[in-house]
Motif scaffolding. Structure first.
Motif, mmCIF file in Angstrom:
data_model
loop_
_atom_site.group_PDB
_atom_site.id
_atom_site.type_symbol
_atom_site.label_atom_id
_atom_site.label_comp_id
_atom_site.label_asym_id
_atom_site.label_seq_id
_atom_site.Cartn_x
_atom_site.Cartn_y
_atom_site.Cartn_z
ATOM 1 N N LEU A 8 -72.659 -6.019 64.371
ATOM 2 C CA LEU A 8 -72.903 -6.964 63.286
ATOM 3 C C LEU A 8 -71.620 -7.732 63.035
ATOM 4 C CD1 LEU A 8 -74.483 -8.115 60.868
ATOM 5 C CD2 LEU A 8 -73.783 -6.079 59.576
ATOM 6 N N ALA A 9 -71.685 -9.046 63.194
ATOM 7 C CA ALA A 9 -70.547 -9.910 62.882
ATOM 8 C C ALA A 9 -70.796 -10.481 61.491
ATOM 9 C CB ALA A 9 -70.416 -11.017 63.917
ATOM 10 N N ARG A 10 -70.107 -9.926 60.513
ATOM 11 C CA ARG A 10 -70.298 -10.316 59.114
ATOM 12 C C ARG A 10 -69.578 -11.620 58.789
ATOM 13 N NH1 ARG A 10 -69.136 -5.012 59.524
ATOM 14 N NH2 ARG A 10 -70.676 -3.530 58.803
ATOM 15 N N ARG A 11 -70.018 -12.237 57.710
ATOM 16 C CA ARG A 11 -69.328 -13.431 57.223
ATOM 17 C C ARG A 11 -67.859 -13.082 56.987
ATOM 18 N NH1 ARG A 11 -74.357 -13.556 55.274
ATOM 19 N NH2 ARG A 11 -75.518 -15.493 55.393
ATOM 20 N N GLY A 12 -67.001 -13.969 57.378
ATOM 21 C CA GLY A 12 -65.570 -13.738 57.189
ATOM 22 C C GLY A 12 -64.917 -12.976 58.322
ATOM 23 N N GLU A 13 -65.709 -12.445 59.261
ATOM 24 C CA GLU A 13 -65.147 -11.760 60.421
ATOM 25 C C GLU A 13 -64.956 -12.743 61.564
ATOM 26 O OE1 GLU A 13 -66.375 -7.112 60.515
ATOM 27 O OE2 GLU A 13 -67.940 -8.497 61.137
ATOM 28 N N ASP A 14 -64.178 -12.331 62.527
ATOM 29 C CA ASP A 14 -63.957 -13.129 63.729
ATOM 30 C C ASP A 14 -65.001 -12.732 64.770
ATOM 31 O OD1 ASP A 14 -63.050 -14.527 65.893
ATOM 32 O OD2 ASP A 14 -61.014 -13.730 65.834
ATOM 33 N N LEU A 15 -65.865 -13.663 65.127
ATOM 34 C CA LEU A 15 -66.915 -13.383 66.104
ATOM 35 C C LEU A 15 -66.335 -12.934 67.436
ATOM 36 C CD1 LEU A 15 -69.888 -13.348 66.937
ATOM 37 C CD2 LEU A 15 -69.682 -15.791 67.465
ATOM 38 N N ALA A 16 -65.178 -13.478 67.803
ATOM 39 C CA ALA A 16 -64.551 -13.118 69.081
ATOM 40 C C ALA A 16 -64.281 -11.624 69.157
ATOM 41 C CB ALA A 16 -63.259 -13.906 69.277
ATOM 42 N N ASP A 17 -63.763 -11.035 68.095
ATOM 43 C CA ASP A 17 -63.470 -9.596 68.096
ATOM 44 C C ASP A 17 -64.745 -8.768 68.274
ATOM 45 O OD1 ASP A 17 -60.770 -10.109 67.719
ATOM 46 O OD2 ASP A 17 -60.860 -9.825 65.533
ATOM 47 N N VAL A 18 -65.807 -9.181 67.609
ATOM 48 C CA VAL A 18 -67.079 -8.456 67.699
ATOM 49 C C VAL A 18 -67.667 -8.585 69.103
ATOM 50 C CG1 VAL A 18 -69.416 -8.277 66.759
ATOM 51 C CG2 VAL A 18 -67.489 -8.722 65.225
ATOM 52 N N LEU A 19 -67.622 -9.784 69.683
ATOM 53 C CA LEU A 19 -68.140 -9.981 71.037
ATOM 54 C C LEU A 19 -67.364 -9.176 72.066
ATOM 55 C CD1 LEU A 19 -68.935 -13.802 71.164
ATOM 56 C CD2 LEU A 19 -70.557 -11.908 71.296
#
Length: 136
Positions: free
Chosen positions: A71-82
């Motif tokens: 789950l990529a939450r608001r305010g998180e960096d999508l790159a880190d989650v991917l």
């Protein structure tokens, strides 16, 4: 919907996957979920530690598909989650025939597709049998 935790997302996704597998495979398929089906999921042993998929699908009692749910939450960096989702799927692809990296993107990332997005997805599938699924 909005999710406060990956655990809630995992359980909702598990319900969808379980219904699909039951419909398509009947008694020949099983879905195991981390935290719910203790002792059913096969880990991948590497670098002195175990890596555990969030969910697995067995076909005729053979662990076949490993699923990572992020789950990529608001305010998180999508790159880190991917990177986390794809990286763990690479480990699972060594032991499982297929891996799915599922990411629910609730960030403010740019939704426009880049030509390289498709290239990455094609290479993940061709080289590792990993399917990257990003839902916004």
């Amino acid at each position: 919907g909005d999710y406060d935790s990956e655990a809630a997302l995992l359980l909702d996704l598990a319900a969808i996957v379980t219904e699909f597998i039951n419909t398509e495979m009947g008694d020949f398929g099983s879905v195991w979920v981390s935290g719910r089906d203790k002792g059913k999921i096969m880990s991948v042993w590497a670098y002195g530690t175990d890596f555990w998929p969030d969910m697995t699908i067995e076909a005729r009692d053979v662990p076949t598909v490993a699923i990572t749910v992020k789950l990529a939450r608001r305010g998180e960096d999508l790159a880190d989650v991917l990177v986390s989702a794809v990286g763990s799927s690479l480990f699972y692809s060594v032991q499982y025939s297929y891996a799915i990296a599922f990411v629910l993107d609730r960030t403010e990332s740019d939704e426009r597709q880049h030509w390289f997005d498709g290239e990455i997805e094609e290479r993940l599938w061709a080289n590792h049998r990993i399917s990257l699924v990003i839902v916004r």
